[in-house]
Design an enzyme around this catalytic site. Sequence first.
Site, PDB file in Angstrom:
ATOM      1  N   GLU A   1      14.926  80.673  46.095  1.00  0.00           N
ATOM      2  CA  GLU A   1      15.121  79.511  45.243  1.00  0.00           C
ATOM      3  C   GLU A   1      15.082  78.313  46.163  1.00  0.00           C
ATOM      4  O   GLU A   1      15.826  78.254  47.137  1.00  0.00           O
ATOM      5  CB  GLU A   1      16.488  79.534  44.608  1.00  0.00           C
ATOM      6  CG  GLU A   1      16.863  80.883  44.117  1.00  0.00           C
ATOM      7  CD  GLU A   1      17.136  80.870  42.653  1.00  0.00           C
ATOM      8  OE1 GLU A   1      17.785  79.930  42.205  1.00  0.00           O
ATOM      9  OE2 GLU A   1      16.675  81.800  41.988  1.00  0.00           O
TER      10      GLU A   1
ATOM     11  N   ASP B   1      27.102  70.903  41.060  1.00  0.00           N
ATOM     12  CA  ASP B   1      27.242  71.429  42.411  1.00  0.00           C
ATOM     13  C   ASP B   1      28.557  71.042  43.062  1.00  0.00           C
ATOM     14  O   ASP B   1      29.053  69.930  42.877  1.00  0.00           O
ATOM     15  CB  ASP B   1      26.087  70.940  43.289  1.00  0.00           C
ATOM     16  CG  ASP B   1      24.826  71.752  43.044  1.00  0.00           C
ATOM     17  OD1 ASP B   1      24.823  72.935  43.417  1.00  0.00           O
ATOM     18  OD2 ASP B   1      23.879  71.217  42.462  1.00  0.00           O
TER      19      ASP B   1
END
Lengths: 308, 400
Positions: free
Chosen positions: A65, A76
Amino acid sequence: MTHTGTNSAHNPGATLGARYRQAFDAAESGGDTLVFPFLTAGFPTPEETPELIRAALRGGAAGLEIGVPFSDPIADGPVHQTAYTQALAAGASLDTALDAVRAAREFAPDAPLTLMGYLNPFLAVGATNVADATDQALADPPGAAVGEPLAPLARMAADAGVDGMIIVDLPVEESDAARDVLAEHGISLIYLLAPTSTPRRIATVADKASGFIYLVSLTGVTGAREQVAADFEQFVGRVRALTDTPLAVGFGISRRQHVVEVGKLVPAAIIGSALTNTIASAPADGRVAAVEHYLEVVTGRRSEETSA
Amino acid sequence: MSTASLSGVRESGAFGPFGGQFAPETLMPALSELEDAWEAAQTDPAFRAELDELLRNYVGRQTPLTLAPRLSERLGGAQIWLKREDLAHTGAHKINNAIGQVLLARRMGKPRIIAETGAGQHGVATATACARFGIECIVYMGAEDVRRQALNVFRMNLLGAEVVPVESGARTLKDAINEAIRDWVTNVRTTHYLIGSAIGPHPYPMIVRELQSCIGREARDQMVEQIGRLPDAAVACVGGGSNAIGLFHPLVDDPVQLIGVEAAGEGLNARHAATLTGGSPGVLHGTRTYVLQDVDGQITEAHSISAGLDYPGVGPEHAWLMQTERAEYVSITDDEALDGLKLLSETEGIIPALETAHAIAYAAKIAPTMSQDQHILIGLSGRGDKDVEIVRDALAQRGG
Ligand SMILES: Cc1ncc(COP(=O)(O)O)c(C=O)c1O
């Protein structure tokens, strides 16, 4: 259809999800649990990214990824926030990510490669001047309005060798136009499901998914955790009951033991913050070796004892 | 041109091509829960009654509509009217939204409330509403704003709220919102995110608009009562756009010119926070709207002397009102805002918030071009007590 070439826009649909299928099939028929490391493009510098990517693949990554840094990453935790900030300060952009994809594709022709990021930088590639926008574009609802602007990116990503895209802030409700545009270029839109997802949402995602479905292992932002969430098994069960699409798990996974544990439930594990931590804490001339070593450990190629 | 009506939100939460729900998966169920709770509350007379009672007896509504005779005379044109949200409890319009959403959170059984704040006004309003109901309150605030608005931090602490300084990014409002969203992603099952402006994913822009629409509804009635007709123009400052949409929404079907005033900071060619006048369409904080961004789609830092306008996004309904040309958006610099603040203080004995001063400054520009039988309604979104230190320093720096 080719396995080694790019997902050309000229054979729409022909390769949609093919590399994922191949990899997941192998894992499900008795192979090792797939490990997909997440690497932020441009962290710590754009120059180092291709070499770090090759190191991850050498170490045993089944695919990758590749994260496009964003200024406002609302899903995040601190580790990736810092990595994004550092990458952007070092000059990283979408091009850095596409270069990384090309490097990975060249090194590993069959590895499934996923581009991951937030919507706005992806939209910027195809942003039209508002004054030039058609009346139709101006009248489209928001979900439709973010479809067509993704076309130039989809073309570039497909040419670089991307198999799928995760767009963190594009939930299934707003995704139809984007999904169609990506599919036209042979790219799967990878959906996320979370422990909070309702049965109806799971069914909707199951219906639209290709490539794989990304299960967020816990209710929270990205970041390495000590343990896999307790209710994860039950969550997998709820999703499994509704779809045959391959499942991968991410968020919080950091150790070989976690991979083994979740590997009993799903064929693939995604590792983000722990790898970013590994890169951040390695000396500048030891990052490549640290990444390769870390991957060897989490994939079980090297025993954890020798990792100290 | 679109199926969305000007005055109503569609089921999907779209305002033409703006709005929507661009949120992480973990939050999506919470957004539908919120939407359901809001719909149910809307049709529940008990909710309406409780909210009305609180607005009347706790917030102090309705707020007055004040004619500004000396200001009007000084400008030598249109008559200027002030809708006095500065007189609402806690000194700004933010309390209207905070009280409403706290009631909603109680209905949803959420024991914990989080909020972001820029100027500190929304944080104070949220801390106030939470204190009133004994609910745990955490306020995220950019570390730079913690410094700029120290007095409001202290007020929040007095009210029993925990203020968390946010050190990421430019350490202002945008970063506080990021951090609040991260908290929500993590604690979504127990927590209501009490967003402070008409921004964020659906249903927030709609909920905040409805909760702030008391401003425009009251002002509309008061204008008719006092002069027998509606104003020619309504002017409000736009950060996220909550006081402006609250003023505009009840007037949107009337022949009233609607003018939103953004912060031009140091000028549109320098650092500014004028999202609609100087930005472009994009996706930020869960909604498609106008944003300040670079060519790579990275969000750029906003700048304004007023912390409450220092935001690189804007409510999606304003983007739609601009695109359909139903409302007009203009901008006022830091310097002009300071002049606006001094002007209102000297002529009417009302020290406005620096945010509000942007609306004053723009009204002062257009009033002289209008005739004395025309009327301008200004949304006086808040009072300036919180800003006196910044204003003193800024005036000293430029020599008065
Ligand atoms: C007095 C005042 N006016 C205006 C604003 C800007 O917010 P909005 O555009 O949502 O009304 C703020 C924000 O803190 C404020 O305190």
